[in-house]
Design a protein around this motif. Structure first.
Motif, short mmCIF file in Angstrom:
data_model
loop_
_atom_site.label_atom_id
_atom_site.label_comp_id
_atom_site.label_asym_id
_atom_site.label_seq_id
_atom_site.Cartn_x
_atom_site.Cartn_y
_atom_site.Cartn_z
N VAL A 72 -1.22 40.93 93.18
CA VAL A 72 -1.22 42.15 94.43
C VAL A 72 0.45 42.38 94.73
CG1 VAL A 72 -1.81 42.47 97.08
CG2 VAL A 72 -3.60 41.60 95.55
N THR A 76 2.15 46.00 93.71
CA THR A 76 2.36 46.79 94.95
C THR A 76 4.01 47.05 94.79
OG1 THR A 76 0.59 45.56 95.96
CG2 THR A 76 2.05 47.07 97.51
N ARG A 82 1.35 53.41 91.43
CA ARG A 82 0.36 52.86 92.50
C ARG A 82 -1.03 52.92 91.90
NH1 ARG A 82 3.30 53.34 97.15
NH2 ARG A 82 1.68 53.83 98.60
N TYR A 85 -2.76 48.56 91.36
CA TYR A 85 -3.24 48.41 92.80
C TYR A 85 -3.32 49.54 93.58
CZ TYR A 85 -4.36 45.24 96.58
OH TYR A 85 -4.94 44.31 97.80
N PRO A 86 -4.47 50.24 93.68
CA PRO A 86 -4.46 51.30 94.07
C PRO A 86 -4.52 51.60 95.70
CG PRO A 86 -6.62 50.92 93.20
CD PRO A 86 -5.76 49.57 93.04
N VAL A 87 -3.47 51.52 96.24
CA VAL A 87 -3.40 51.46 97.69
C VAL A 87 -3.66 52.74 98.35
CG1 VAL A 87 -1.93 49.19 97.85
CG2 VAL A 87 -0.86 51.50 97.55
N LEU A 93 -9.42 50.80 96.20
CA LEU A 93 -8.93 49.48 96.73
C LEU A 93 -9.95 48.62 96.84
CD1 LEU A 93 -6.13 48.26 97.06
CD2 LEU A 93 -6.17 48.88 99.39
N THR A 96 -11.38 47.03 93.92
CA THR A 96 -10.39 46.26 93.33
C THR A 96 -10.55 44.85 93.95
OG1 THR A 96 -9.06 48.01 92.77
CG2 THR A 96 -8.14 45.94 92.60
N THR A 161 -6.78 48.12 86.48
CA THR A 161 -6.31 47.41 87.86
C THR A 161 -6.01 46.07 87.56
OG1 THR A 161 -8.37 46.85 88.48
CG2 THR A 161 -7.59 49.24 89.17
#
Lengths: 213, 312
Positions: A72, A76, A82, A85-87, A93, A96, A161
């Motif tokens: 993570v 990030t 991005r 970890y598709p914030v 997210l 994930t 991811t």
């Protein structure tokens, strides 16, 4: 420079090494004699991680342990796209995070069986193998439907991811624990897709895939 | 690419061995350095469940679990019933279920400046003879250990000599170009190898030492046959290396070992066929051919598929 306290044959250390390689992040390894030296249980090592386990990441003085937490953080901090970890996408997210928790299960079953066979860890072997098969059956079906929808990865999206990274070595090394992957064709195809990512690296027991078509 | 083709699950109990050749050997159980004193450990040897440990005085104790079953972690019994013969050699605890000859000698282990290390004890789902044969094979270096013990396109195994000397198989004059022959290697080098098989389930390698041209590093592979198709591989390192840490030396060997493991576990049949026509050898397999013939001549049946007529 990032330092990773590492043992070559650890799936959890490999998850961190693999993601750093995929992200093209420079790092140096600090080898820990996890086996047979049990160095992670020494008082000296517990000054680095009081819980006495690896991997431990040290990014310029910021110290973090637990493989999935490290994934993570690295994604990030270092993935400018991005996507790992598709914030920016709450639903993606959430998926994930869900699959990361699922990966705790595969680590505690498939990778536990591997530790039992390889290093004689005291696990109820038939029970952890059965647990791994239950999770693999579900994941295989999930990936089969994923492929039918024209997608490649565990989470719905066009890009892998950190959930893929968290799951991959537990699956790829499962045969070492006596868990055959013959009955999971979608799992095996997904493993090959991960192996064909640019800057993929192997660990002992995982071999590269041919380039494919 | 390889695929997993294991034919049956790795199980935790096995039929007991009746082969006198296998029974009348010393077998390794564990590195002494891995054992806490006064604690009972459990394992299998030739299908026989055993309890074992090192007592508070440092003496090894081994007994058949059928005589006294104790859970792992129990206090070690002082004088268990039906205690088996033991010895500590090369850092490992050895025992026997039969009436063995003395264990083979490794004189280098007594040299004072050598690092004598237990590198690892790792379970492998294969027979002991398959593991020995893989250890003897140079042909796989550039493919399985790419960038370390070999590299394409330098794949040729040049001819070498194989003899049976004093009841042991020796392969001499082996040479292979290696990118990183040892953890202390600074450059690619032509590495000289001598292989020795003094025991049906144990083999020893002597290879060029990057720190001293006049000496050779010694690497031993001692297989503990838990069952016919399940072993624990015990690796001994006995090297001249004034620089590398124990962690670095072990990491190097474990890395190599972990590359061999899936290859070995995908060789079927898991027991080694001794018939000369069962598998097709090439010239590079001279040492393997001699090893198989030697096993046939000693009449070993455990962990192998004997030739149909019993002859080599």
């Amino acid at each position: 420079m990032i330092k990773l306290y590492d043992f070559e044959l650890s799936v959890n250390c490999y998850k961190a090494r693999l993601l750093m390689s995929l992200l093209d992040v420079a790092f140096e390894l600090v080898p820990v004699d996890f086996y047979p030296g049990w160095e992670h249980k020494t008082e000296e090592f517990k000054r680095i991680n009081p819980l006495g386990h690896i991997p431990v990441l040290d990014d310029d003085g910021f110290v973090l342990w637990d493989a999935h937490a490290i994934l993570v953080y690295l994604a990030t901090r270092y993935d400018t796209s991005r996507q790992w970890y598709p914030v920016d996408d709450p639903q993606l997210l959430g998926r994930t995070a869900s699959w990361m928790l699922f990966a705790e299960g595969t680590t505690n079953t498939a990778s536990a069986a591997r530790l039992h066979v390889n290093l004689g860890y005291d696990f109820e072997i038939e029970s952890v193998r059965a647990g791994a098969h239950r999770l693999f059956r579900y994941l295989d079906e999930h990936l089969w439907f994923t492929e039918r929808e024209g997608r490649c990865w565990v989470c719905p999206g066009d890009h892998p991811t950190i959930a893929d990274i968290a799951l991959f070595p537990d699956v790829a090394l499962a045969p070492e624990g006596g868990i055959d992957l013959l009955d999971y064709p979608a799992l095996r195809r997904w493993c090959d897709r991960i192996k064909r990512l640019p800057r993929f690296v192997v660990m002992g027991g995982i071999f590269p895939a041919s380039p494919g078509r | 690419m390889w695929s997993n083709s294991s034919t049956r699950p790795i199980v935790d109990s096995f039929e007991r061995c009746t082969d006198p050749v296998a029974l009348n050997q010393w077998h390794p159980l564990s590195a002494v350095a891995e054992l806490r004193r006064g604690v009972t450990y459990q394992t299998l040897l030739l299908g026989e469940p055993l309890g074992y440990g090192i007592d508070d005085a440092g003496e090894p104790v081994v007994w058949p679990a059928k005589a006294l079953h104790l859970p792992a972690g129990s206090p070690l019994p002082a004088t268990p019933p039906a205690g088996l013969p033991t010895q500590v050699s090369y850092g490992y605890l050895w025992t026997t279920l039969g009436d063995p000859q003395p264990l083979f000698a490794i004189p280098e282990a007594d040299e004072p400046d050598r690092r004598v290390l237990n590198a690892a004890t790792i379970g492998i789902a294969t027979s002991a003879p398959r593991a020995v044969e893989n250890f003897l094979d140079m042909g796989h270096f550039p493919f399985v250990h790419a960038g370390v013990l070999g590299a394409e396109p330098h794949t040729e195994v040049v001819d070498y000599r194989v003899d049976v000397v004093d009841g042991e198989v020796w392969a001499t004059g082996c040479r292979f170009p290696q990118p990183k022959a040892a953890p202390g290697s600074s450059a690619s080098a032509m590495t000289d190898y001598t292989y020795r098989v003094p025991h049906p389930y144990c083999t020893i390698l002597y290879k060029s030492c990057p720190f001293d041209e006049s000496r050779r590093d010694v690497i031993g592979l001692f297989l503990q046959p838990m069952g016919e198709e399940a072993v624990r591989a015990n690796m001994l390192l006995c090297v001249v290396d004034p620089i590398s840490t124990d962690t670095e030396i072990r990491r190097f060997q474990l890395g190599i070992f972990s590359q061999d493991k899936p290859i070995l576990e995908n060789q079927v049949p898991r027991r080694l066929p001794l018939s000369p026509i069962a598998e097709t050898p090439i010239r590079a397999d001279k040492s393997a051919i001699a090893y198989r013939r030697w096993l046939s001549e000693m009449g070993l049946t455990y962990g192998v598929i004997p030739a149909a007529d019993g002859a080599a």
